[in-house]
Structures are given as structure tokens and as C-alpha cells.
Enzyme design. Sequence first.
Site, short mmCIF file in Angstrom:
data_model
loop_
_atom_site.label_atom_id
_atom_site.label_comp_id
_atom_site.label_asym_id
_atom_site.label_seq_id
_atom_site.Cartn_x
_atom_site.Cartn_y
_atom_site.Cartn_z
N GLU A 140 -2.52 -5.80 -30.81
CA GLU A 140 -1.10 -6.27 -30.33
C GLU A 140 -0.21 -6.52 -31.37
OE1 GLU A 140 -0.61 -10.15 -28.20
OE2 GLU A 140 0.37 -9.16 -26.60
N CYS B 19 4.14 -9.32 -23.55
CA CYS B 19 2.70 -9.25 -23.27
C CYS B 19 2.45 -8.07 -22.54
CB CYS B 19 2.20 -10.27 -22.47
SG CYS B 19 3.17 -10.50 -20.92
N LYS C 75 4.42 -28.11 -22.36
CA LYS C 75 4.57 -28.07 -23.83
C LYS C 75 4.86 -26.60 -24.09
CE LYS C 75 2.34 -26.65 -27.47
NZ LYS C 75 3.64 -26.36 -28.44
N GLU D 236 -3.03 -16.57 -19.49
CA GLU D 236 -2.31 -15.16 -19.58
C GLU D 236 -2.19 -14.78 -20.75
OE1 GLU D 236 -1.22 -13.58 -16.92
OE2 GLU D 236 -1.63 -15.37 -15.39
P1 NAD Z 1 0.40 -18.65 -29.47
O1 NAD Z 1 -0.95 -18.43 -28.73
O2 NAD Z 1 0.39 -18.66 -30.70
O3 NAD Z 1 0.78 -20.10 -28.56
C1 NAD Z 1 1.27 -20.06 -27.26
C2 NAD Z 1 1.33 -21.55 -27.10
O4 NAD Z 1 -0.05 -22.35 -27.15
C3 NAD Z 1 2.38 -22.59 -27.93
O5 NAD Z 1 2.89 -23.46 -27.18
C4 NAD Z 1 1.36 -22.90 -29.07
O6 NAD Z 1 1.96 -24.39 -29.36
C5 NAD Z 1 0.30 -23.49 -28.13
N1 NAD Z 1 -1.07 -23.64 -28.96
C6 NAD Z 1 -1.30 -23.01 -30.18
N2 NAD Z 1 -2.78 -23.44 -30.46
C7 NAD Z 1 -3.09 -24.46 -29.68
C8 NAD Z 1 -4.24 -25.20 -29.43
N3 NAD Z 1 -5.19 -25.08 -30.31
N4 NAD Z 1 -4.17 -25.89 -28.33
C9 NAD Z 1 -3.16 -25.97 -27.22
N5 NAD Z 1 -1.98 -25.37 -27.59
C10 NAD Z 1 -2.02 -24.60 -28.70
O7 NAD Z 1 1.22 -17.62 -28.63
P2 NAD Z 1 2.76 -17.02 -28.92
O8 NAD Z 1 2.83 -16.51 -30.31
O9 NAD Z 1 3.63 -18.37 -28.79
O10 NAD Z 1 3.00 -16.09 -27.81
C11 NAD Z 1 2.72 -14.69 -28.03
C12 NAD Z 1 1.47 -14.24 -27.19
O11 NAD Z 1 1.74 -14.67 -25.70
C13 NAD Z 1 1.27 -12.94 -27.42
O12 NAD Z 1 -0.19 -12.76 -27.64
C14 NAD Z 1 1.65 -12.72 -25.85
O13 NAD Z 1 0.84 -11.22 -25.44
C15 NAD Z 1 1.17 -13.51 -25.12
N6 NAD Z 1 1.83 -13.68 -24.12
C16 NAD Z 1 1.15 -13.35 -22.56
C17 NAD Z 1 1.63 -13.38 -21.53
C18 NAD Z 1 1.05 -13.11 -20.16
O14 NAD Z 1 1.70 -13.30 -19.13
N7 NAD Z 1 -0.15 -12.36 -20.33
C19 NAD Z 1 3.07 -13.51 -21.38
C20 NAD Z 1 3.88 -13.81 -22.51
C21 NAD Z 1 3.08 -13.88 -23.88
#
Ligand code: NAD
Length: 499
Positions: free
Chosen positions: A392, A293, A185, A259
Site C-alpha cells: 500500500e 484505503c 483518539k 478497518e
Molecule cells: P496508523 O496506523 O499509523 O495510525 C492510525 C491511528 O492509530 C493513529 O491515531 C495513531 O496514532 C494510532 N496508533 C498508532 N500506533 C498505535 C498503538 N500502538 N496503539 C494505539 N494506537 C496507535 O495509520 P495512518 O497512517 O494514520 O493511516 C493510514 C492507514 O489507515 C492506511 O493504511 C489506510 O489504508 C488506513 N485506512 C483504512 C481505512 C479503512 O476503512 N479500511 C480508512 C482510512 C485509512
Amino acid sequence: MTHGFALPTTAPDRIGGLVAGKASSGGGVDLPVFYPGTGAQVTVLTEDGPEAVAEAVGAARRAFDAGPWPRLGTEARAAVLRTCQQVILDNADALARLECLNTGLVLRELRDRHVRRAAYNFGFFADFILQQAGARYDQADGYLTTVSLEPAGVAALIAPWNAPVALASMKVAAALAFGNTCVLKPSEQTPLAIARMVELLSEVLPEGVLNLVNGRGTVTGAALVADSRVDRVSFTGGTETGRHIMSAAGRNLTPCTMELGGKSANIIFASADLERALDGALLGIFSNNGQQCLAGSRILVERSIFDDFVGAFVERAGRIVVGDPMSDTTEIGPLASQAHMERVLSYVGIAEADGGTLLTGGARRADLGEGYYVSPTAVTAPSNDTRVAQEEIFGPFGTFLPFYTADEAAAMANATEFGLVAYVWSDHLPTVMSVTDRLRAGVLWVNTPMMRELRAPFGGYGASGVWREGGRACADFYTEAKTTTIPKTPPPLRPLGRA
Ligand code: NAD
């Protein structure tokens, strides 16, 4: 003046999920998808509701329980992964353009780095599994115990919007390499290139091995995580979302990797090669449009060089080329969405309210039109406890703080809920060693920005994550260890009840 930057490519009128090689049944709302470079809507995404998600998990389950994939030998599986790698390379330009259309990231970077990395992820795991071995213990009393690593089952893979193809492909390649089937997803904001990649890979993989569902996290993602037929959840995204997902998965006792976010320290000592450290600090916070991230977003600089270093940083930041993601001279494209741009810029006021000072940037580049362009931004913060030093921001927004000693630098670096990465810049080995020993972060980069070694674990301490991604860590996560004990020459057993 407004700019009508050209679109990098066109998207299909509508896109949706893919279940066992066929269009998913959808059933959810229509979601608009935008090009951040101009703000134009480029397609409509059909959301997959709970029924479509259940169908996707069912397809993955069947492919796991009865299909060929988990039963293939590693050599045959590795050969398919290599074909996946080649298919991505053959379609690199088209995938990069779709990714650009969806993310606004610089096209050149997408083509040269993200899509290449996506292909390499498959090649890497193809090599890795050929070295995979279980264990054999010959016990002194004549028993033989073996440990085999078996595919874990159906993996739910949930990806964010900031580097969609690069991050999603890592999860898919790892899950598939160890014989699992999966349901992916992507973020509802960035489904385009992933949809095409899944289409291409589905032509290579057996039916039902790789399935795609689309939609909002609270609808599609939540249904996927709650499905008790899922054996593993691998998530990359925000820390708060990670908390939700892990508690939902916990109800089914499903193991997770998380992550999550970061607020990583970039520690610059006076003993560093300062030209290199300056390049590294700029890359650390501004590459990938600052939306990463692993950004070095808290820039800690030794007090004796603070003013000079900050001055040089501001001068260089002011010369960074912001603009059309398709131009070869662009260094930073637009941010991913209007809401995200507004959130990033709101931190200028937050910094100032906490006593910080805006050093450079801090505004929308309205001269570039309706896209979500922001000037590279930096502030100083009066203390490490302020919001700009702790939260962040996930954009081209660096926060500077001075320090006096290595002890103080390490303590400041650690004083955050996160612990994803840390950067250290110094040519004085004892200084490097004293600080790296104390840093509580999953990945340390010394005198270099962002060098990922896929054989090594990647992930964070604390609120930055749970478990790791990368070679061995993926092998452990995506397999179940099965221990079997056999007596080589059966010894007598304790004769209970024979007396
Ligand atoms: P997000 O948490 O808003 O969404 C990530 C994914 O989770 C999306 O596909 C979203 O639709 C899904 N999602 C949201 N709520 C959910 C739920 N209740 N159940 C299941 N799935 C759900 O994150 P984002 O805004 O897309 O990405 C940015 C974040 O990702 C930042 O905090 C960044 O640091 C982090 N990130 C971490 C890494 C790492 O390797 N540590 C890498 C890239 C991004």
C-alpha cells in the site's frame, strides 16, 4: 519560484484533549502540527500521557455506569444525534477550513463531502436506531425467550489522518447511537478539526459521553487500548498498527473492529464503457490526494486495450491540477506530511528496480513551494508480485498490470494479502458476474467508483480488516445481546433429590 499559499484559517496556539467537557490534564510532550500546503507549523498539540488517558476512560466509564446516556430511550437519543448533525452543518465552513489546514485536502471537497458526511453519519444513525429491535421467541413448551440489545459500554475510537473528521465521526456517531460512551483518539498529525468537532458536540451531549485524548499512537493510543475499563476498540489505520492494537486489546478480551489498509484492484475489461472507466480509474487512484484505503491502486487492464487505455490515463493524469487546496480549480492538494511524500516518491525507484516503468509524474512539484505537492504518478509493473503491486503506497500512485482473461483478472486481484474493495468495469453482464463471484474483497464497485451505502457493511477481507462498519454491523458490534428466558406458565421442573 516559491509560493506562499495563504493558510485556510488560523488554529488556536495550542490544542489538547477534552475530558468530561474540560481540558484534559495532558502530561505528555508537545507535538508540532503542520499545514501540508506550505510546510508551516500551525499549532502545538499537548500530548495526553497515560494518566490523562486514564482520566478520560474514567469519565467515559462514569457516564456509562451512572449517567443518563445509555438509559435514554432511542427516540430521545436519536433527537440528540440530530442536534449533533445540525451543529456540524452549522459549523461546516469552519470545520472544513481546520481540516484543510491540517490535511491539505482540497477545501471544496472537505466542505462538500467530508464535513457533510460527518453530519450525515449522525443523522443516519439517528434514523437507524429507531428501527432497532430485539427478538422474542415463544417456545412450544410455554417458555418465552427475549433478546435485548444493550449498550456495550466504553468505546475506544482510534482514527487515522487521511480523512479525519469523516472517519472519526462515523465511529463516534455509531458508538453513541447504540448508547455507549467513548474516548476518541485522532491521529497526532491531524487533531485540529476533530478537536473543534468534539468541543461542539460536547455542548450537546451529557457530560463524559464523548471524551478526546491526543498524542502519539505508541503513548496515548497504547494507554487507551490497554485500559481494562474499555469494552470496545474501533480502529481505522494501517495493518501493522492494527496487529499491535488487536493483540493489546486481546489481553483484556476486548472486541475490536479493524478497518485497515488496501491494495485494491481496479479491473477494466475491453467490454467496459471506456470513457467512464477512465474517469473511474482516475478518481479511484487520485481522489483524496490518493490517500485513501479504498484507492483503486492496482489498475488491471485487459491486454487488448492496455496500451490505448494507459495512454489516455497518462494524458489525463498530466492535466490534473495540483496546487493550493483552497483554490476552486485545484484537483489534488499536497500530501499529508514531508515523511509521507518522501515515502510515496521512494516507490518510483522501487518500481524501476523491480523492472517497472514510470509512465507519468514521479516527482515533487517544487515549483509550488515548500508544501508536499507531488505530480499524479503511474507506473507499469512487470508482474503482480512486485512491491508496487503488493504494498500500500497510500498516495497518488497507480500501478498498471495487463490481463488476458476474466479468470486471470480475478486471480490477480485476489493475489494480495489485502481484500478491502475491488472495482470492475464491464458492460457485459456474464463477465461482471463471473468476476464478482470470485473476488475476495469486502466491497465491490461495478461501473462506479466509491459509492458508500451506510446501511451496508464496509470493511475488508484478510489484512484489510476485521469485522465491518455500517448499519447492522455497527449495531452488532456496539451492543451486547442479552437473552432472557421466562416460563409464561411455570411448568414443573425435574425434581432432583426428591426421590
Ligand atoms: P496508523 O496506523 O499509523 O495510525 C492510525 C491511528 O492509530 C493513529 O491515531 C495513531 O496514532 C494510532 N496508533 C498508532 N500506533 C498505535 C498503538 N500502538 N496503539 C494505539 N494506537 C496507535 O495509520 P495512518 O497512517 O494514520 O493511516 C493510514 C492507514 O489507515 C492506511 O493504511 C489506510 O489504508 C488506513 N485506512 C483504512 C481505512 C479503512 O476503512 N479500511 C480508512 C482510512 C485509512
